[in-house]
Scaffold this active site. Sequence first.
Site, PDB file in Angstrom:
ATOM      1  CB  CYS A   2      -5.024   8.167 -37.202  1.00  0.00           C
ATOM      2  SG  CYS A   2      -6.779   7.949 -36.894  1.00  0.00           S
ATOM      3  NE  ARG A  27      -1.468  13.482 -35.223  1.00  0.00           N
ATOM      4  CZ  ARG A  27      -1.578  14.699 -35.875  1.00  0.00           C
ATOM      5  NH1 ARG A  27      -0.554  15.465 -35.697  1.00  0.00           N
ATOM      6  NH2 ARG A  27      -2.752  14.816 -36.576  1.00  0.00           N
ATOM      7  CD1 TRP A  73     -10.145   9.391 -32.928  1.00  0.00           C
ATOM      8  CD2 TRP A  73      -8.892   9.725 -31.077  1.00  0.00           C
ATOM      9  NE1 TRP A  73     -11.041  10.060 -31.758  1.00  0.00           N
ATOM     10  CE2 TRP A  73     -10.531  10.244 -31.050  1.00  0.00           C
ATOM     11  CE3 TRP A  73      -8.044   9.828 -30.351  1.00  0.00           C
ATOM     12  CZ2 TRP A  73     -10.655  11.081 -29.804  1.00  0.00           C
ATOM     13  CZ3 TRP A  73      -8.549  10.522 -28.940  1.00  0.00           C
ATOM     14  CH2 TRP A  73      -9.511  11.174 -28.797  1.00  0.00           C
ATOM     15  CG  ASN A  99      -3.815   9.395 -40.355  1.00  0.00           C
ATOM     16  OD1 ASN A  99      -3.829   8.255 -39.587  1.00  0.00           O
ATOM     17  ND2 ASN A  99      -2.747  10.274 -40.050  1.00  0.00           N
ATOM     18  N   GLY A 100      -8.131   9.523 -41.637  1.00  0.00           N
ATOM     19  CA  GLY A 100      -9.337  10.069 -42.369  1.00  0.00           C
ATOM     20  C   GLY A 100     -10.494   9.218 -42.552  1.00  0.00           C
ATOM     21  CD  GLU A 480      -7.448  28.210 -22.861  1.00  0.00           C
ATOM     22  OE1 GLU A 480      -8.372  28.164 -23.650  1.00  0.00           O
ATOM     23  OE2 GLU A 480      -6.528  27.506 -22.601  1.00  0.00           O
ATOM     24  CE  LYS A 484      -5.944  24.537 -21.966  1.00  0.00           C
ATOM     25  NZ  LYS A 484      -5.585  25.095 -23.278  1.00  0.00           N
ATOM     26  CD  GLU A 487      -7.909  20.976 -23.473  1.00  0.00           C
ATOM     27  OE1 GLU A 487      -7.285  20.585 -24.333  1.00  0.00           O
ATOM     28  OE2 GLU A 487      -7.948  22.052 -22.816  1.00  0.00           O
ATOM     29  CG  HIS A 503     -28.421  39.522 -15.006  1.00  0.00           C
ATOM     30  ND1 HIS A 503     -29.371  40.252 -14.633  1.00  0.00           N
ATOM     31  CD2 HIS A 503     -27.489  40.075 -15.248  1.00  0.00           C
ATOM     32  CE1 HIS A 503     -28.828  41.294 -14.909  1.00  0.00           C
ATOM     33  NE2 HIS A 503     -27.849  41.365 -15.282  1.00  0.00           N
ATOM     34  CE  LYS A 601      -1.295  20.236 -29.615  1.00  0.00           C
ATOM     35  NZ  LYS A 601      -1.572  21.248 -28.772  1.00  0.00           N
TER      36      LYS A 601
HETATM   37  C1  F6R Z   1      -7.558  23.272 -25.904  1.00  0.00           C
HETATM   38  C2  F6R Z   1      -7.127  22.781 -27.121  1.00  0.00           C
HETATM   39  C3  F6R Z   1      -8.495  22.585 -28.166  1.00  0.00           C
HETATM   40  C4  F6R Z   1      -7.823  23.513 -29.365  1.00  0.00           C
HETATM   41  C5  F6R Z   1      -8.911  23.267 -30.599  1.00  0.00           C
HETATM   42  C6  F6R Z   1      -8.279  23.949 -32.059  1.00  0.00           C
HETATM   43  O1  F6R Z   1      -6.294  23.034 -24.992  1.00  0.00           O
HETATM   44  O2  F6R Z   1      -6.085  22.532 -27.431  1.00  0.00           O
HETATM   45  O3  F6R Z   1      -9.564  23.317 -27.814  1.00  0.00           O
HETATM   46  O4  F6R Z   1      -7.431  24.567 -29.281  1.00  0.00           O
HETATM   47  O5  F6R Z   1      -9.028  21.991 -30.941  1.00  0.00           O
HETATM   48  O6  F6R Z   1      -7.040  23.632 -32.341  1.00  0.00           O
HETATM   49  P1  F6R Z   1      -6.347  24.239 -33.254  1.00  0.00           P
HETATM   50  O7  F6R Z   1      -5.723  25.333 -32.674  1.00  0.00           O
HETATM   51  O8  F6R Z   1      -4.994  23.160 -33.359  1.00  0.00           O
HETATM   52  O9  F6R Z   1      -7.292  24.453 -34.603  1.00  0.00           O
END
Ligand code: F6R
Length: 606
Positions: A2, A27, A73, A99-100, A480, A484, A487, A503, A601
């Site tokens: 949010c 976000r 959200w 928010n929260g 990673e 990516k 995602e 294995h 985000k």
């Molecule tokens: C992947 C991604 C998430 C963040 C994770 C931690 O692209 O963005 O996996 O890496 O949610 O977020 P932060 O770094 O903000 O703690």
Amino acid sequence: MCGIVGYIGRQPAAPILVEGLNRLEYRGYDSAGLSVLGPSGATTLRRVGRVRDLEAALPRRLAGTVGIGHTRWATHGPATEANAHPHRSEDDRVAVVHNGIIDNAAALRAGLEAEGVTFSSDTDTEVVAHLVRRSDAATLDERVLDAVDRLVGTYALAVVDQADPDRIVVARNGSPLIIGVGDKEMFVASDVAALVRHTSSVIHLDDGELASVTARGYRTFTRDAADTGRTPTTIDVEAQDVELGAHASFMAKEIAEQPETVARMLGGRLDTRFGTARLDGLNITPRELRAFTRVKILGCGSAFYVGELGALMIEELARIPAHAEAASEFRYRNPIIEPDTLYIAVSQSGETADTAFAVREIQRKGGRVIGLVNVVGSTIARECDGGIYLHAGPEVSVASTKALTHMGVGFALLALLLGRVRDLSVADGQRIIAGLQRLPDDIAAVLAGEDRIAEVARGLATAQSLFFIGRVRGFPVAREGAQKLKEISYRHAEAYQTSELKHGPLALIEESLPTVAVIPQDELTERNVAAAEQIRARGGRVVAVTHPGVELDGVADHRIDVPHNEPELDPILLMIPMQLLALHAAMTRGLDIDRPRNLAKSVTVE
Ligand code: F6R
């Protein structure tokens, strides 16, 4: 998740709120709304969907220079107009954005309903509007204080009341809230992105703090009504940092920025003469640094994967046992906290609830924790005992790219410093420094090959499922890479240690399941090539992410060459093609690059 924005000043509030909400879109949200206090009362408008839908529904001239807005959200109740914020008291006098999560919302709601209050939403937030309205305190500040006294949970709140129309009262507990100071106008936001166009003078409220904001000033105070006398600080975020410019997506923009941002991050932090790093923000003396016998790194998602890379760098350069763990797991397992362990929390946003909780758990048990954080003034940055700012600039795209590269660089700097207070020689330190200095150009060289990587990505985009494999330094890169791709292109991708393939998972290999193999030029090259050969022998397709000069003996269908830097730093560079593969696979599939489905985000809820 949010987002909150608020404005009070001389200009019409609605366009400023809409612009702020647009900047918070990244976000992640499912509905949006705003309330504006005008000469003829309050106007509240809410819409499911995009901010542009809300904007289209606004009356043409909406008078009023005070207002609050929100992107929601869904947590309590589905994404409907009735559940979108702002929420109001029954008589419309009070409007609230939040928010929260209010943990005791059900009990408060039952109590209010027993008193005859009729609720119009399923949300936890609505209780706040009713509590503020029903308080019989004289001022809005006191009414909000009365309400937050009864709340258990996390909140960033902004409240307006038609009975006191020249004021916004805000409160923070566990969810970020910022006040922006302008010239006879003030802003409120959950994220600096919403106010950078208007001011760079901000106050980050602390948990348990409230503020009463008018056009001409503000007063900050505690829940005991004691003044906290906060003064603003200046942030170095510019409006263009959160604007798209000529790029097709923020992810593309943020990938392209990396040579420049990494060079900026390194500025002033390399001590060439002594072959070490200057990290003043750590607040740890060399003697204390030497005394740590272990390092534990905590982060979530991609930050956790880069943390694994950080652990390897620290073990290699400083020879201290180091280990990374998902903060989201750590917090739930009553972790043993050791006084001679250096704990490191790594986070782009600095607001990830699981990571912030881990920091508090470590501190509660007497541990020392530093942060590797991008967002200046964020919760984790402020709560840690010291740290390294990543200086990647704002990252808007949900999929993290440049911040992860900066985390890799941050870990390299820390590993260098930890090494140099131990047994790493000046010459080796200088070798790492020279490697770090080459990084911006090396990243630029990878980016120069984008067209070719895009071509490979187009071929991968049709696969339903993929493997990403790597070993030791290459494994976090593979993790990673898979993350990516999943995602943003919604393709199943699984990361595996190259050594573990035989294995079990080798049974899955067939033409339709391609493998992206990380094969750097290092002591394991031959073994990695042999593993790729096994995949080929079973009819699997292989894309090798490798170094020039690595002899692949025909095992790869495609090769993506990355400049060879220093072995310890190579994984940072090997991650860059992974970003481009994911970006172009998602583009091929015509997906929304910056707003992948179901994701936000910063994950500020547990
Ligand atoms: C992947 C991604 C998430 C963040 C994770 C931690 O692209 O963005 O996996 O890496 O949610 O977020 P932060 O770094 O903000 O703690």
